[in-house]
Design an enzyme around this catalytic site. Structure first.
Site, short mmCIF file in Angstrom:
data_model
loop_
_atom_site.label_atom_id
_atom_site.label_comp_id
_atom_site.label_asym_id
_atom_site.label_seq_id
_atom_site.Cartn_x
_atom_site.Cartn_y
_atom_site.Cartn_z
N ARG A 56 0.83 -1.21 0.00
CA ARG A 56 0.00 0.00 0.00
C ARG A 56 0.87 1.27 0.00
NH1 ARG A 56 -4.69 -2.36 3.98
NH2 ARG A 56 -6.18 -2.90 2.32
N GLY A 86 -12.25 -4.80 0.67
CA GLY A 86 -13.65 -4.51 0.95
C GLY A 86 -14.26 -3.56 -0.06
#
Length: 398
Positions: free
Chosen positions: A35, A380
């Site tokens: 990330r 998600g």
């Protein structure tokens, strides 16, 4: 969706960037910097444009107050390496340290503020409290860039409310993620397969519901597969089972058959006496799982089957490992799916690894990000996009 180019000349402007830096840590050691790597290009672009860059992010799940184990300070060194310049750090988010650090910024400078979730207003269910915290953040900036795709499905102060208080745009990471998701939902090249794993069927109900009729094939592994196997009448021993979802799985199997969508389930599994790398384990058919054993990976025949079902696909979305990949005896299924995706990527297929545990798995198993078409930073968010839900952090940028 507005982009950075719509914000005009940013030289000398204070630009607040909501990044997703929620990386796994072992103490203060980063174990997967994916990330950070994905966030760096937008920060570098803004810095190169002469903006005064103020980065905000979260780490873990602190309870709305400072917690040293979740401090972002441990990320500063690696982030500095990735953007190619020193990143300063402020020890709070909207307090005196943050204000002083922002005041000290010159053109092209970057500062990382402390964990957003040390402030209860960030994730409050009360919109008034979120707006108040967003207002404090907005006082630190002239522009806002949303670049944390992993949080755009959340109505949080630094994702939703702040975009209503400042001129706002999507960063390069969010822009790329949305473009890939649009390819998956609007015009996927066929055959189109979706591979789903992970622990719980209940986490994937919405995406299964939406993809039956969109995808050509659904391949299901991981802990969630045992609820599907139970729906077929198999005994699953001590394997993960959501008994309250068995009827839903029966319905999906029937619906898929009626609509001509192929649901591919394992034919064999690796069954162990307990959740441990040292446990006694064996390969058994899905109709022969002993009462005292739990399935912890798809078996070798299933791995070959899954690879075969992926071999002619032109589009694949994968979310969730096939087993307990972090333990070597139960990693082969996930390894096989990853390799199958690598093979078709080389032939020009679009392969998307849907964030979260899937992204961690492929890196842990030795694959490079470049081996796949796209590795999402938001598990998600990816799933909710594929479910067809409106994501608050994207809607506010329209």
């Amino acid at each position: 969706m507005r982009t950075i180019d719509d914000l005009g000349d940013l030289r000398g402007q204070r630009v607040l960037v909501r990044s997703d830096l929620n990386v796994p840590l072992d103490g203060t050691t980063i174990t997967d910097d994916g990330r950070l790597v994905a966030s760096a290009p937008t920060l570098k672009k803004l810095s190169d444009a002469g903006a005064k860059v103020v980065v905000v992010a979260h780490l873990g799940r602190p309870k709305g107050e400072p917690d040293p184990q979740y401090s972002l300070e441990s990320l500063v060194g690696r982030l500095s390496e990735l953007v190619g310049r020193e990143v300063a750090f402020a020890g709070d988010t909207v307090g005196e340290k943050a204000r002083a650090a922002v005041e000290a910024l010159g053109e092209g400078d970057i500062v990382l503020l402390e964990n957003l979730r040390f402030n209860a207003g960030e994730t409050s269910k009360d919109a008034t409290e979120r707006t108040e915290f967003a207002r404090q953040l907005a006082e630190l900036a002239d522009r806002y860039v949303s670049d944390g795709f992993g949080v755009v499905h959340r109505a949080q102060a630094s994702v939703h409310e702040i975009a209503q208080l400042l001129p706002a745009a999507a960063g390069g990471l969010v822009q790329t993620e949305v473009e890939v998701m649009q390819q998956l939902t609007e015009s996927p090249e066929r055959p189109y397969a979706v591979v789903l794993g992970g622990a719980k069927v209940s986490d994937k109900l919405g995406v299964i519901d939406n993809l039956i009729g969109t995808a050509d094939r659904l391949l299901i592994g991981g802990g969630m597969v045992f609820t599907f196997l139970a729906a077929q009448g198999h005994e699953v021993g001590k394997s993960l089972l959501e008994a309250d979802q068995v009827e839903a799985c029966k319905g999906y199997l029937e619906q898929a058959e009626a609509q001509g969508v192929e649901i591919v389930l394992p034919t064999d599994v690796v069954a162990a006496t307990e959740f441990s790398a040292e446990a006694d384990h064996e390969v058994v058919g899905v109709d022969a799982i002993a009462a005292d054993r739990m399935g912890l990976d798809i078996g070798p025949a299933s791995a070959r089957l899954f690879a075969e079902k992926l071999s002619d696909c032109r589009t694949v979305f994968w979310n969730g490992p096939m087993g307990a990949f972090e333990m070597e005896p139960y990693a082969a299924g996930t390894q096989a799916v990853a390799q199958a995706l690598v093979d078709i990527t080389r032939d020009g297929a679009l392969t998307v690894v849907g964030g979260g545990d899937s992204a961690a798995a492929v890196r842990q198993l030795g694959f490079a990000d470049e081996d796949f078409g796209h590795i999402s930073t938001g598990g998600g968010a990816s799933l909710e996009y594929l479910e067809g839900k409106e994501l608050p952090g994207l809607a506010v940028l329209a």
